[in-house]
Design a protein around this motif. Structure first.
Motif, PDB file in Angstrom:
ATOM      1  N   GLU A  62       0.835  -1.204   0.000  1.00  0.00           N
ATOM      2  CA  GLU A  62       0.000   0.000   0.000  1.00  0.00           C
ATOM      3  C   GLU A  62       0.872   1.257   0.000  1.00  0.00           C
ATOM      4  O   GLU A  62       1.188   1.834   1.038  1.00  0.00           O
ATOM      5  N   SER A  63       1.240   1.677  -1.209  1.00  0.00           N
ATOM      6  CA  SER A  63       2.196   2.784  -1.351  1.00  0.00           C
ATOM      7  C   SER A  63       1.600   4.028  -1.985  1.00  0.00           C
ATOM      8  O   SER A  63       2.205   5.093  -1.965  1.00  0.00           O
ATOM      9  N   GLY A  64       0.416   3.926  -2.583  1.00  0.00           N
ATOM     10  CA  GLY A  64      -0.231   5.063  -3.238  1.00  0.00           C
ATOM     11  C   GLY A  64      -1.674   4.710  -3.525  1.00  0.00           C
ATOM     12  O   GLY A  64      -2.239   3.826  -2.876  1.00  0.00           O
ATOM     13  N   PHE A  65      -2.268   5.373  -4.508  1.00  0.00           N
ATOM     14  CA  PHE A  65      -3.619   4.964  -4.892  1.00  0.00           C
ATOM     15  C   PHE A  65      -3.762   4.944  -6.402  1.00  0.00           C
ATOM     16  O   PHE A  65      -3.102   5.687  -7.129  1.00  0.00           O
ATOM     17  N   ILE A  66      -4.635   4.025  -6.871  1.00  0.00           N
ATOM     18  CA  ILE A  66      -4.946   3.859  -8.294  1.00  0.00           C
ATOM     19  C   ILE A  66      -6.461   3.796  -8.427  1.00  0.00           C
ATOM     20  O   ILE A  66      -7.116   2.991  -7.771  1.00  0.00           O
ATOM     21  N   LEU A  67      -7.011   4.656  -9.261  1.00  0.00           N
ATOM     22  CA  LEU A  67      -8.436   4.663  -9.552  1.00  0.00           C
ATOM     23  C   LEU A  67      -8.632   4.275 -11.017  1.00  0.00           C
ATOM     24  O   LEU A  67      -7.977   4.831 -11.905  1.00  0.00           O
ATOM     25  N   ARG A  68      -9.515   3.317 -11.246  1.00  0.00           N
ATOM     26  CA  ARG A  68      -9.758   2.852 -12.614  1.00  0.00           C
ATOM     27  C   ARG A  68     -11.250   2.784 -12.883  1.00  0.00           C
ATOM     28  O   ARG A  68     -12.022   2.279 -12.075  1.00  0.00           O
ATOM     29  N   LYS A  69     -11.619   3.276 -14.046  1.00  0.00           N
ATOM     30  CA  LYS A  69     -12.983   3.180 -14.539  1.00  0.00           C
ATOM     31  C   LYS A  69     -12.970   2.301 -15.781  1.00  0.00           C
ATOM     32  O   LYS A  69     -12.228   2.560 -16.723  1.00  0.00           O
ATOM     33  N   ASN A  70     -13.775   1.216 -15.769  1.00  0.00           N
ATOM     34  CA  ASN A  70     -13.782   0.230 -16.858  1.00  0.00           C
ATOM     35  C   ASN A  70     -12.392  -0.416 -16.982  1.00  0.00           C
ATOM     36  O   ASN A  70     -11.709  -0.263 -17.998  1.00  0.00           O
ATOM     37  N   ASP A  71     -11.988  -1.131 -15.961  1.00  0.00           N
ATOM     38  CA  ASP A  71     -10.613  -1.600 -15.789  1.00  0.00           C
ATOM     39  C   ASP A  71     -10.252  -2.695 -16.790  1.00  0.00           C
ATOM     40  O   ASP A  71     -10.489  -3.886 -16.558  1.00  0.00           O
ATOM     41  N   ILE A  72      -9.638  -2.305 -17.911  1.00  0.00           N
ATOM     42  CA  ILE A  72      -9.254  -3.285 -18.925  1.00  0.00           C
ATOM     43  C   ILE A  72      -8.030  -4.095 -18.524  1.00  0.00           C
ATOM     44  O   ILE A  72      -7.698  -5.077 -19.193  1.00  0.00           O
ATOM     45  N   GLN A  73      -7.355  -3.722 -17.438  1.00  0.00           N
ATOM     46  CA  GLN A  73      -6.279  -4.572 -16.945  1.00  0.00           C
ATOM     47  C   GLN A  73      -6.835  -5.853 -16.321  1.00  0.00           C
ATOM     48  O   GLN A  73      -6.091  -6.785 -16.050  1.00  0.00           O
ATOM     49  N   LYS A  74      -8.145  -5.898 -16.118  1.00  0.00           N
ATOM     50  CA  LYS A  74      -8.818  -7.124 -15.699  1.00  0.00           C
ATOM     51  C   LYS A  74      -9.536  -7.797 -16.866  1.00  0.00           C
ATOM     52  O   LYS A  74     -10.274  -8.760 -16.667  1.00  0.00           O
ATOM     53  N   GLY A  75      -9.333  -7.282 -18.090  1.00  0.00           N
ATOM     54  CA  GLY A  75      -9.944  -7.864 -19.274  1.00  0.00           C
ATOM     55  C   GLY A  75     -10.465  -6.812 -20.226  1.00  0.00           C
ATOM     56  O   GLY A  75     -11.069  -5.824 -19.799  1.00  0.00           O
ATOM     57  N   THR A  76     -10.226  -6.995 -21.525  1.00  0.00           N
ATOM     58  CA  THR A  76     -10.609  -6.016 -22.525  1.00  0.00           C
ATOM     59  C   THR A  76     -12.113  -5.785 -22.566  1.00  0.00           C
ATOM     60  O   THR A  76     -12.569  -4.688 -22.908  1.00  0.00           O
ATOM     61  N   LEU A  80       4.328  -6.087 -18.722  1.00  0.00           N
ATOM     62  CA  LEU A  80       3.769  -6.933 -17.679  1.00  0.00           C
ATOM     63  C   LEU A  80       3.461  -6.050 -16.483  1.00  0.00           C
ATOM     64  O   LEU A  80       4.349  -5.330 -15.995  1.00  0.00           O
ATOM     65  N   ARG A  81       2.186  -6.088 -16.016  1.00  0.00           N
ATOM     66  CA  ARG A  81       1.741  -5.170 -14.968  1.00  0.00           C
ATOM     67  C   ARG A  81       0.985  -5.945 -13.895  1.00  0.00           C
ATOM     68  O   ARG A  81       0.019  -6.652 -14.195  1.00  0.00           O
ATOM     69  N   TYR A  82       1.447  -5.778 -12.664  1.00  0.00           N
ATOM     70  CA  TYR A  82       0.747  -6.378 -11.525  1.00  0.00           C
ATOM     71  C   TYR A  82       0.173  -5.269 -10.663  1.00  0.00           C
ATOM     72  O   TYR A  82       0.885  -4.335 -10.269  1.00  0.00           O
ATOM     73  N   SER A  83      -1.131  -5.359 -10.372  1.00  0.00           N
ATOM     74  CA  SER A  83      -1.811  -4.369  -9.536  1.00  0.00           C
ATOM     75  C   SER A  83      -2.467  -5.074  -8.360  1.00  0.00           C
ATOM     76  O   SER A  83      -3.098  -6.131  -8.532  1.00  0.00           O
ATOM     77  N   ILE A  84      -2.314  -4.511  -7.185  1.00  0.00           N
ATOM     78  CA  ILE A  84      -3.037  -4.980  -6.006  1.00  0.00           C
ATOM     79  C   ILE A  84      -3.754  -3.770  -5.415  1.00  0.00           C
ATOM     80  O   ILE A  84      -3.121  -2.774  -5.037  1.00  0.00           O
ATOM     81  N   LEU A  85      -5.095  -3.834  -5.405  1.00  0.00           N
ATOM     82  CA  LEU A  85      -5.922  -2.668  -5.125  1.00  0.00           C
ATOM     83  C   LEU A  85      -6.836  -2.907  -3.930  1.00  0.00           C
ATOM     84  O   LEU A  85      -7.446  -3.982  -3.809  1.00  0.00           O
ATOM     85  N   LYS A  86      -6.920  -1.926  -3.094  1.00  0.00           N
ATOM     86  CA  LYS A  86      -7.855  -1.946  -1.978  1.00  0.00           C
ATOM     87  C   LYS A  86      -9.274  -1.819  -2.534  1.00  0.00           C
ATOM     88  O   LYS A  86      -9.544  -0.966  -3.380  1.00  0.00           O
ATOM     89  N   LYS A  87     -10.189  -2.661  -2.052  1.00  0.00           N
ATOM     90  CA  LYS A  87     -11.556  -2.625  -2.578  1.00  0.00           C
ATOM     91  C   LYS A  87     -12.299  -1.364  -2.166  1.00  0.00           C
ATOM     92  O   LYS A  87     -13.033  -0.781  -2.962  1.00  0.00           O
ATOM     93  N   ASP A  88     -12.142  -0.961  -0.919  1.00  0.00           N
ATOM     94  CA  ASP A  88     -12.856   0.209  -0.416  1.00  0.00           C
ATOM     95  C   ASP A  88     -11.866   1.324  -0.104  1.00  0.00           C
ATOM     96  O   ASP A  88     -11.018   1.185   0.775  1.00  0.00           O
ATOM     97  N   LYS A  89     -12.002   2.415  -0.835  1.00  0.00           N
ATOM     98  CA  LYS A  89     -11.168   3.594  -0.605  1.00  0.00           C
ATOM     99  C   LYS A  89     -12.079   4.798  -0.352  1.00  0.00           C
ATOM    100  O   LYS A  89     -13.170   4.875  -0.929  1.00  0.00           O
ATOM    101  N   PRO A  90     -11.638   5.731   0.458  1.00  0.00           N
ATOM    102  CA  PRO A  90     -12.477   6.904   0.738  1.00  0.00           C
ATOM    103  C   PRO A  90     -12.559   7.824  -0.466  1.00  0.00           C
ATOM    104  O   PRO A  90     -11.796   7.706  -1.436  1.00  0.00           O
ATOM    105  N   ASP A  91     -13.478   8.766  -0.439  1.00  0.00           N
ATOM    106  CA  ASP A  91     -13.599   9.782  -1.477  1.00  0.00           C
ATOM    107  C   ASP A  91     -12.544  10.865  -1.267  1.00  0.00           C
ATOM    108  O   ASP A  91     -11.930  10.965  -0.209  1.00  0.00           O
ATOM    109  N   PHE A  92     -12.337  11.674  -2.320  1.00  0.00           N
ATOM    110  CA  PHE A  92     -11.514  12.877  -2.182  1.00  0.00           C
ATOM    111  C   PHE A  92     -12.248  13.869  -1.279  1.00  0.00           C
ATOM    112  O   PHE A  92     -13.474  13.905  -1.273  1.00  0.00           O
TER     113      PHE A  92
END
Length: 441
Positions: A155-169, A350-362
């Protein structure tokens, strides 16, 4: 769940070609097909995010982004239709040891009309309809020291994705559009029927529905909007260069399986208390292939992905984008059946992402900022491939064929593709099986 938006793209393309037969069946027609690539610039000002930065006495993010794209275009008389894949990367800003920025990609169908007769010079007005992906991130400027230390505390930063194609096109989604003009000029190639087309595109891209690109309490709609200018080059096959035309450029949607598994990586994940990534990676992509006198050439882009639950509070994905330039030979053509082979060389990452499911709002997310982790590497790839195809004429005037393909090959990693200190070349090197459906004018 597979998003229906993604599958509307080939449906629109197919419907236009079928209905277009009525327009051309009563008169002579001319055709040309084109494979092209381009680069360009555009702008996207993140108003709400910039206001949050301004409230904290910080500088705004840079509002310019750069584009690269791969496209296919078919012209029949004055009507034009095609497909494009576009990747846009914003300029990153530095803040307190972190890099902030965004990248977006789009898959589009283009429909247009030519203002000029078929000639060396072309002026086309077009509209694009499609779907997109957005990634906004704030990650440390320094890369992790190693895989072991990364997994101990990812847990070093944050990544926000909309329509996450890194989980499939097929996660591409949300309606996008562009309106623009395309100019091109042909340069002859000595001894060949193909011409090199120099292309310029200019116009405006936008998301027609407000609020579709909102993440964690802020709107990112402007990342999908802005005036653009793009320049590039391509290969075209105009009718005027042929006495009897037995050449074309085709576009295919491809999907398949790669017979590999990240065994070493899974073992390390398990040692650190994370769930393993199960199964084999699958892909979905676009292949554009030209053919003339049994010579084959073209390009293809596809996206491999594996995804799963890392823990009860985290998800993770292992993703790889492949981009190839191909050259080959069609050994056999008997009626509608074809057999050939190609060899390709290109780029892979090659990209590996590990993302927290619940993140607070800005703005709380910006203040806390340590939620997600990300590893990436890239290098060269190569592959040989054999394929079979079967083409079915789809209109009375044989304006285009519907082409079914099956291909088998072997990908070879020409780099180490290390995640931390772990060499992942054995995962990237593997046999594969692909199937495709496409159109060939």
């Amino acid at each position: 769940m597979i998003k229906a938006d993604f599958f509307r793209i080939p449906f629109v393309l197919f419907l236009f070609l079928v209905l277009g037969n009525q327009a051309f069946s009563q008169k002579l027609y001319s055709k040309r097909s084109t494979l092209y690539t381009y680069m360009g610039v555009s702008g996207a000002k993140l108003n709400q995010f910039n206001q949050m930065l301004e409230d904290r006495g910080l500088s705004e993010l840079r509002n310019k982004y750069h584009s690269v794209g791969l496209g296919y275009q078919s012209r029949i008389n004055d009507f034009v239709i095609g497909m494009e894949l576009i990747h846009n990367r914003g300029s990153y800003s530095e803040f307190d040891g972190y890099k902030m920025g965004f990248r977006i990609s789009r898959a589009l169908v283009n429909i247009g009309y030519a203002f000029t007769e078929e000639s060396k010079f072309q002026l086309i007005h077009y509209m694009s309809l499609g779907v997109g992906f957005l990634n906004f991130q704030m990650l440390p400027s320094e890369k992790p020291a190693g895989l072991e230390s990364f997994l101990e505390d990812p847990e070093s930063g944050f990544i926000l994705r909309k329509n996450d194609i890194q989980k499939g096109t097929t996660n591409y989604g949300d309606f996008l559009t562009e309106i623009g003009f395309q100019l091109s000029y042909d340069f002859d190639v000595p001894g060949r029927e193909e011409v090199v087309s120099v292309i310029a595109k200019m116009g405006y891209s936008f998301s027609p529905f407000e609020g579709k690109w909102q993440m964690n309490g802020l709107s990112f709609d402007n990342t999908q909007s802005g005036a653009f200018f793009r320049v590039g080059a391509g290969i075209s096959l105009p009718d005027r260069n042929f006495f009897y035309k037995d050449a074309s450029i085709s576009a295919h949607l491809i999907t398949g399986f790669h017979f590999t598994s990240p065994k070493k990586f899974n073992s390390i994940l398990s040692d650190h208390g994370y769930d393993e990534l199960d199964g084999m990676p699958s892909n979905l992509g676009l292949k554009i292939q030209g053919e003339n006198e049994k010579l084959l050439y073209g390009a293809e882009v596809y996206n491999l992905s594996m995804k799963g639950e890392a823990s009860s509070t985290q998800s993770h994905s292992l993703n790889s984008l492949r981009v190839y330039g191909n050259l080959g030979y069609k050994a056999l053509q008997y009626k509608n059946f074809g057999l050939g082979a190609t060899a390709g060389i290109g780029y892979g990452n090659l990209r590996y992402s590990i993302l927290k499911k619940d993140k607070p709002d800005f703005p709380e997310l910006f203040e806390q900022r340590k939620f997600d982790g990300y590893l990436k590497n890239s290098g060269l790839m190569a592959k040989p491939e054999v394929f079979v195809e079967y083409a079915i004429p789809m209109t009375k005037m044989k304006l285009f064929d519907l082409v079914f393909t099956a291909a088998a090959g072997y990908e070879l990693a020409l780099a180490n593709y290390r995640l931390g200190e772990l060499d992942m070349a054995d995962y990237m090197t593997a046999p594969y099986l692909m199937f495709g459906i496409g159109v060939r004018p």
